[in-house]
Design a protein around this motif. Structure first.
Motif, PDB file in Angstrom:
ATOM      1  N   GLN A   8      34.838  41.705  44.082  1.00  0.00           N
ATOM      2  CA  GLN A   8      34.383  41.384  45.436  1.00  0.00           C
ATOM      3  C   GLN A   8      34.255  39.877  45.634  1.00  0.00           C
ATOM      4  O   GLN A   8      34.661  39.354  46.677  1.00  0.00           O
ATOM      5  CB  GLN A   8      33.046  42.067  45.716  1.00  0.00           C
ATOM      6  CG  GLN A   8      33.155  43.561  45.850  1.00  0.00           C
ATOM      7  CD  GLN A   8      31.800  44.256  45.876  1.00  0.00           C
ATOM      8  OE1 GLN A   8      30.793  43.709  45.440  1.00  0.00           O
ATOM      9  NE2 GLN A   8      31.789  45.485  46.379  1.00  0.00           N
ATOM     10  N   ILE A   9      33.740  39.182  44.637  1.00  0.00           N
ATOM     11  CA  ILE A   9      33.580  37.731  44.743  1.00  0.00           C
ATOM     12  C   ILE A   9      34.939  37.050  44.845  1.00  0.00           C
ATOM     13  O   ILE A   9      35.160  36.198  45.707  1.00  0.00           O
ATOM     14  CB  ILE A   9      32.771  37.177  43.550  1.00  0.00           C
ATOM     15  CG1 ILE A   9      31.328  37.645  43.630  1.00  0.00           C
ATOM     16  CG2 ILE A   9      32.851  35.650  43.501  1.00  0.00           C
ATOM     17  CD1 ILE A   9      30.512  37.373  42.377  1.00  0.00           C
ATOM     18  N   ARG A  10      35.880  37.406  43.943  1.00  0.00           N
ATOM     19  CA  ARG A  10      37.210  36.769  43.969  1.00  0.00           C
ATOM     20  C   ARG A  10      37.931  37.083  45.275  1.00  0.00           C
ATOM     21  O   ARG A  10      38.596  36.216  45.847  1.00  0.00           O
ATOM     22  CB  ARG A  10      38.065  37.233  42.790  1.00  0.00           C
ATOM     23  CG  ARG A  10      37.546  36.895  41.404  1.00  0.00           C
ATOM     24  CD  ARG A  10      37.591  35.430  41.040  1.00  0.00           C
ATOM     25  NE  ARG A  10      36.424  34.695  41.417  1.00  0.00           N
ATOM     26  CZ  ARG A  10      35.225  34.723  40.789  1.00  0.00           C
ATOM     27  NH1 ARG A  10      35.025  35.466  39.745  1.00  0.00           N
ATOM     28  NH2 ARG A  10      34.221  33.992  41.240  1.00  0.00           N
ATOM     29  N   ARG A  12      36.518  37.706  48.192  1.00  0.00           N
ATOM     30  CA  ARG A  12      35.847  36.935  49.243  1.00  0.00           C
ATOM     31  C   ARG A  12      36.286  35.465  49.191  1.00  0.00           C
ATOM     32  O   ARG A  12      36.523  34.840  50.209  1.00  0.00           O
ATOM     33  CB  ARG A  12      34.339  37.067  49.092  1.00  0.00           C
ATOM     34  CG  ARG A  12      33.546  36.529  50.257  1.00  0.00           C
ATOM     35  CD  ARG A  12      32.053  36.834  50.231  1.00  0.00           C
ATOM     36  NE  ARG A  12      31.432  36.858  48.908  1.00  0.00           N
ATOM     37  CZ  ARG A  12      30.976  37.958  48.290  1.00  0.00           C
ATOM     38  NH1 ARG A  12      31.078  39.129  48.857  1.00  0.00           N
ATOM     39  NH2 ARG A  12      30.428  37.888  47.095  1.00  0.00           N
ATOM     40  N   GLU A  13      36.411  34.923  47.978  1.00  0.00           N
ATOM     41  CA  GLU A  13      36.780  33.517  47.812  1.00  0.00           C
ATOM     42  C   GLU A  13      38.240  33.231  48.165  1.00  0.00           C
ATOM     43  O   GLU A  13      38.539  32.206  48.764  1.00  0.00           O
ATOM     44  CB  GLU A  13      36.556  33.075  46.361  1.00  0.00           C
ATOM     45  CG  GLU A  13      35.118  32.990  45.954  1.00  0.00           C
ATOM     46  CD  GLU A  13      34.958  32.737  44.461  1.00  0.00           C
ATOM     47  OE1 GLU A  13      33.844  32.345  44.075  1.00  0.00           O
ATOM     48  OE2 GLU A  13      35.911  32.928  43.679  1.00  0.00           O
ATOM     49  N   HIS A  14      39.145  34.149  47.785  1.00  0.00           N
ATOM     50  CA  HIS A  14      40.573  33.833  47.875  1.00  0.00           C
ATOM     51  C   HIS A  14      41.392  34.805  48.704  1.00  0.00           C
ATOM     52  O   HIS A  14      42.578  34.550  48.931  1.00  0.00           O
ATOM     53  CB  HIS A  14      41.166  33.754  46.457  1.00  0.00           C
ATOM     54  CG  HIS A  14      40.424  32.795  45.588  1.00  0.00           C
ATOM     55  ND1 HIS A  14      40.519  31.430  45.732  1.00  0.00           N
ATOM     56  CD2 HIS A  14      39.542  32.999  44.584  1.00  0.00           C
ATOM     57  CE1 HIS A  14      39.749  30.843  44.848  1.00  0.00           C
ATOM     58  NE2 HIS A  14      39.137  31.768  44.136  1.00  0.00           N
ATOM     59  N   GLY A  18      45.470  35.437  47.904  1.00  0.00           N
ATOM     60  CA  GLY A  18      45.165  34.775  46.644  1.00  0.00           C
ATOM     61  C   GLY A  18      45.435  35.697  45.466  1.00  0.00           C
ATOM     62  O   GLY A  18      45.972  35.267  44.441  1.00  0.00           O
ATOM     63  N   TRP A  19      45.068  36.963  45.617  1.00  0.00           N
ATOM     64  CA  TRP A  19      45.335  37.940  44.552  1.00  0.00           C
ATOM     65  C   TRP A  19      46.831  38.132  44.357  1.00  0.00           C
ATOM     66  O   TRP A  19      47.311  38.205  43.235  1.00  0.00           O
ATOM     67  CB  TRP A  19      44.653  39.276  44.855  1.00  0.00           C
ATOM     68  CG  TRP A  19      43.250  39.254  44.368  1.00  0.00           C
ATOM     69  CD1 TRP A  19      42.153  38.837  45.055  1.00  0.00           C
ATOM     70  CD2 TRP A  19      42.803  39.625  43.071  1.00  0.00           C
ATOM     71  NE1 TRP A  19      41.048  38.932  44.251  1.00  0.00           N
ATOM     72  CE2 TRP A  19      41.410  39.412  43.030  1.00  0.00           C
ATOM     73  CE3 TRP A  19      43.433  40.116  41.938  1.00  0.00           C
ATOM     74  CZ2 TRP A  19      40.647  39.670  41.909  1.00  0.00           C
ATOM     75  CZ3 TRP A  19      42.673  40.379  40.811  1.00  0.00           C
ATOM     76  CH2 TRP A  19      41.292  40.155  40.805  1.00  0.00           C
ATOM     77  N   ALA A  50      36.036  33.143  37.292  1.00  0.00           N
ATOM     78  CA  ALA A  50      36.317  32.142  38.323  1.00  0.00           C
ATOM     79  C   ALA A  50      37.265  31.060  37.819  1.00  0.00           C
ATOM     80  O   ALA A  50      38.244  30.711  38.490  1.00  0.00           O
ATOM     81  CB  ALA A  50      35.013  31.525  38.824  1.00  0.00           C
ATOM     82  N   LYS A  51      37.004  30.529  36.645  1.00  0.00           N
ATOM     83  CA  LYS A  51      37.828  29.448  36.097  1.00  0.00           C
ATOM     84  C   LYS A  51      39.271  29.913  35.872  1.00  0.00           C
ATOM     85  O   LYS A  51      40.222  29.194  36.194  1.00  0.00           O
ATOM     86  CB  LYS A  51      37.208  28.965  34.787  1.00  0.00           C
ATOM     87  CG  LYS A  51      37.898  27.789  34.168  1.00  0.00           C
ATOM     88  CD  LYS A  51      37.154  27.337  32.926  1.00  0.00           C
ATOM     89  CE  LYS A  51      37.848  26.146  32.285  1.00  0.00           C
ATOM     90  NZ  LYS A  51      37.127  25.686  31.097  1.00  0.00           N
ATOM     91  N   ILE A  54      41.135  30.413  39.334  1.00  0.00           N
ATOM     92  CA  ILE A  54      41.528  29.128  39.930  1.00  0.00           C
ATOM     93  C   ILE A  54      42.747  28.574  39.207  1.00  0.00           C
ATOM     94  O   ILE A  54      43.703  28.114  39.833  1.00  0.00           O
ATOM     95  CB  ILE A  54      40.363  28.111  39.873  1.00  0.00           C
ATOM     96  CG1 ILE A  54      39.225  28.542  40.784  1.00  0.00           C
ATOM     97  CG2 ILE A  54      40.838  26.712  40.221  1.00  0.00           C
ATOM     98  CD1 ILE A  54      39.558  28.519  42.253  1.00  0.00           C
TER      99      ILE A  54
END
Length: 89
Positions: A8-10, A12-14, A18-19, A50-51, A54
């Motif tokens: 969910q965080i990834r 929301r961020e990307h 992004g995926w 997260a790292k 990115i």
């Protein structure tokens, strides 16, 4: 539950794009597909960090394996050393 939260965080961020990009970058990296000395492959847990995510988006694993990366680092160090020797005289 931990993976669900990370997902969910990834997302929301990307976002989904992004995926898609991260997965495409995995497909394009022999190292991440297991062509390495340990036969390690990128998995969901790797992507949820997260790292790592990115770095995937930035193309940090694009088509290179660790051996080539280490060769690049050695060349950069040697070039930096040679340049500093020229400056000093």
């Amino acid at each position: 539950a931990t993976r669900r939260k990370g997902l969910q965080i990834r997302l929301r961020e990307h976002g989904i794009d992004g995926w898609r990009q991260a997965l495409a970058n995995i497909r394009g990296s022999p190292f991440l597909r297991g062509e390495n000395d340990r036969r390690w492959k990128a998995d969901l847990d790797f992507m949820l960090q997260a790292k790592s995510f990115i770095r995937l988006l930035e193309g940090g694993y694009s088509g290179t394996d660790r051996r080539h990366f280490e060769d690049d680092v050695e060349r950069a160090i040697a070039a930096g050393y040679a340049a500093s020797r020229q400056l000093v005289g």
